[in-house]
Design a protein around this motif. Structure first.
Motif, PDB file in Angstrom:
ATOM      1  N   ILE A 178       0.842  -1.195   0.000  1.00  0.00           N
ATOM      2  CA  ILE A 178       0.000   0.000   0.000  1.00  0.00           C
ATOM      3  C   ILE A 178       0.878   1.247   0.000  1.00  0.00           C
ATOM      4  CG2 ILE A 178      -1.761   1.280   1.292  1.00  0.00           C
ATOM      5  CD1 ILE A 178      -2.725  -1.373   2.437  1.00  0.00           C
ATOM      6  N   GLU A 217      -1.980   6.247   1.199  1.00  0.00           N
ATOM      7  CA  GLU A 217      -3.122   5.422   1.565  1.00  0.00           C
ATOM      8  C   GLU A 217      -2.944   4.818   2.953  1.00  0.00           C
ATOM      9  OE1 GLU A 217      -3.745   2.641  -1.759  1.00  0.00           O
ATOM     10  OE2 GLU A 217      -5.567   3.786  -2.149  1.00  0.00           O
ATOM     11  N   ARG A 218      -1.695   4.465   3.290  1.00  0.00           N
ATOM     12  CA  ARG A 218      -1.452   3.921   4.627  1.00  0.00           C
ATOM     13  C   ARG A 218      -1.763   4.967   5.699  1.00  0.00           C
ATOM     14  NH1 ARG A 218       4.147   2.075   4.971  1.00  0.00           N
ATOM     15  NH2 ARG A 218       4.327   1.729   2.743  1.00  0.00           N
ATOM     16  N   PHE A 265      -3.878   7.383   5.435  1.00  0.00           N
ATOM     17  CA  PHE A 265      -5.333   7.519   5.485  1.00  0.00           C
ATOM     18  C   PHE A 265      -5.949   6.408   6.340  1.00  0.00           C
ATOM     19  CE2 PHE A 265      -9.435   6.072   3.823  1.00  0.00           C
ATOM     20  CZ  PHE A 265     -10.209   7.206   4.034  1.00  0.00           C
ATOM     21  N   ILE A 282      -9.177  -0.431   0.720  1.00  0.00           N
ATOM     22  CA  ILE A 282      -7.727  -0.362   0.539  1.00  0.00           C
ATOM     23  C   ILE A 282      -7.081  -1.656   1.004  1.00  0.00           C
ATOM     24  CG2 ILE A 282      -5.631   0.761   1.390  1.00  0.00           C
ATOM     25  CD1 ILE A 282      -7.276   3.402   1.418  1.00  0.00           C
ATOM     26  N   PHE A 310      -2.833   3.349  -6.283  1.00  0.00           N
ATOM     27  CA  PHE A 310      -3.877   3.900  -5.438  1.00  0.00           C
ATOM     28  C   PHE A 310      -5.154   3.113  -5.696  1.00  0.00           C
ATOM     29  CE2 PHE A 310      -1.071   7.637  -5.938  1.00  0.00           C
ATOM     30  CZ  PHE A 310      -0.830   7.906  -4.601  1.00  0.00           C
ATOM     31  N   ARG A 341     -10.555   8.754  -2.713  1.00  0.00           N
ATOM     32  CA  ARG A 341     -11.580   9.255  -1.789  1.00  0.00           C
ATOM     33  C   ARG A 341     -11.601  10.769  -1.870  1.00  0.00           C
ATOM     34  NH1 ARG A 341     -14.526  11.483   1.481  1.00  0.00           N
ATOM     35  NH2 ARG A 341     -15.161  10.718   3.535  1.00  0.00           N
ATOM     36  N   ILE A 378      -4.988  12.608  -6.074  1.00  0.00           N
ATOM     37  CA  ILE A 378      -3.899  11.615  -6.159  1.00  0.00           C
ATOM     38  C   ILE A 378      -2.652  12.216  -6.788  1.00  0.00           C
ATOM     39  CG2 ILE A 378      -5.389   9.586  -6.163  1.00  0.00           C
ATOM     40  CD1 ILE A 378      -5.162   9.516  -9.204  1.00  0.00           C
TER      41      ILE A 378
END
Length: 388
Positions: A28, A32-33, A35, A132, A158, A162, A182
């Motif tokens: 990941i 994203e991690r 998030f 995710i 990704f 979101r 992104i």
């Protein structure tokens, strides 16, 4: 290679169907991690219980350190699997992911809707975090975690985009914001740029919150529908959320707006969230389930483990104050917990709850409702006084 710290327990829980969660977690991308860790508040350490005597024995530095941890711990609002939340999650899970084809438009787009304060954004964030984790597991099992785009550069993957809209947007602005979310340049053709990003970055889910700010009028509405449909045709799962979307569309009276409304109702699958009622035994069980989740997180010296201060002592008071809205409940109990943590008794009292203000929608008329409740004249059906 990205180095990672040990997986927090709250993150690990998202990989309940993964035999090798650490390996999936490493796939990941860092944004994203972060998030996911923020959604589950992975760095909010449980401060544990201390008695009043133990608290008094701490040094001033240790008391301040504990106060910081207490405030962070009590600020987290857990996603409670009440009946309506469970039903919403089941509906979201029941639709198969659309496959890349021209027939993907036949898969309805889930739309989470309801009045402000019913917990739509909280639910959407949880869905995003779980998506995710699921996408990372799939990438580990099926491959694709180390592929490049033909340029020798391995772009970040990704799985989930979101986006929470900050205000009114037109059709092209929507896709420009999706690109920005992104870090992709939108260029002159934001829609085309985002479609290319779907392939380049392996995007599988697009979640758009506060969609009441999207302009669905006439030509703009048709453009948005067609553009979102084209994304779904690429095999991307769309999930939308916003305040009172049904009512917003029904209020459109012009012919062009009516056409947009009919398109929406034909292509969307509604998932409704509401305030928690307080009329039947089932309602009361659901309401107490919410309160118990906050109760279980209390770490105040004035409340021993298992103290039923919310579910028993102040259950009715809390509903009258918040009218059953999940967000108002979160605000009230978070503020009350912080206020109590600074008091000598470290206990939730009526004075503490009265001092904790909430959002204006429920705060307005709160004193009057409580006065009626104390006088035995409060109506649980209408949320105010009995009719004379």
């Amino acid at each position: 290679m990205i180095t990672t710290k040990p997986m927090p327990e709250a993150v690990l829980a998202l990989f309940s169907q993964d035999d090798h969660p650490e390996a999936s977690w490493r796939l990941i991308a860092e944004p994203e991690r972060r998030f996911v860790e923020d959604v589950v508040k992975a760095d909010f350490l449980d401060p544990g219980w201390l008695s009043l005597d133990e608290l008094a024995a701490l040094s001033r530095d240790d008391r301040r350190r504990r106060q910081i941890h207490l405030e962070r711990w009590h600020s987290y609002r857990p996603l409670v699997r009440t009946r309506q939340v469970t039903n919403a999650l089941m509906q979201l899970a029941s639709w198969p992911d659309p496959q890349p084809s021209s027939t993907a438009e036949q898969t309805p787009v889930p739309v989470i809707t309801g009045a402000p304060g019913t917990g739509k954004s909280k639910l959407l964030n949880q869905v995003a975090a779980e998506a995710i984790a699921l996408a990372a597991t799939d990438r580990r099992l099926l491959g694709g975690g180390d592929r490049d785009d033909g340029s020798g550069i391995r772009p970040h993957q990704f799985a989930v985009v979101r986006l929470s809209l900050p205000g009114r947007v037109q059709d092209k602005q929507l896709f420009a914001r999706l690109c920005e979310s992104i870090g992709v340049p939108a260029g002159a053709d934001a829609h085309g740029s985002f479609e290319r990003a779907i392939y380049r970055h392996g995007i599988r889910f697009v979640l758009i919150d506060e969609m009441q700010f999207i302009n669905f009028d006439g030509q703009h509405g048709r453009y948005v529908h067609d553009a979102l449909k084209s994304i779904q045709n690429m095999g991307v799962r769309l999930i939308l959320a916003g305040h009172n979307i049904r009512e917003m569309l029904k209020e459109q009276t012009l012919a062009t707006r009516e056409a947009a409304r009919l398109q929406s109702e034909a292509r969307w699958s509604w998932i409704d969230l509401s305030a928690y009622p307080h009329k039947t035994k089932q309602d009361l069980r659901e309401w107490k389930k919410l309160l118990a989740a906050y109760e279980g997180r209390l770490r105040l010296a004035g409340h021993p483990e298992g103290d039923r201060v919310f579910t028993e002592e102040f259950e009715e008071y809390i509903w009258v104050s918040t009218l059953g809205y999940a967000n108002h409940l979160s605000t009230l109990l978070t503020k009350a917990s912080v206020i109590a943590s600074k008091a000598p008794s470290q206990r939730i009292t009526r004075d503490v709850l009265d001092a904790a203000t909430i959002e204006i929608r429920a705060q307005k008329g709160r004193k009057a409702r409580l006065h009626l409740w104390e006088a035995g004249r409060f109506s649980w059906s209408t949320g105010f006084g009995w009719q004379d």
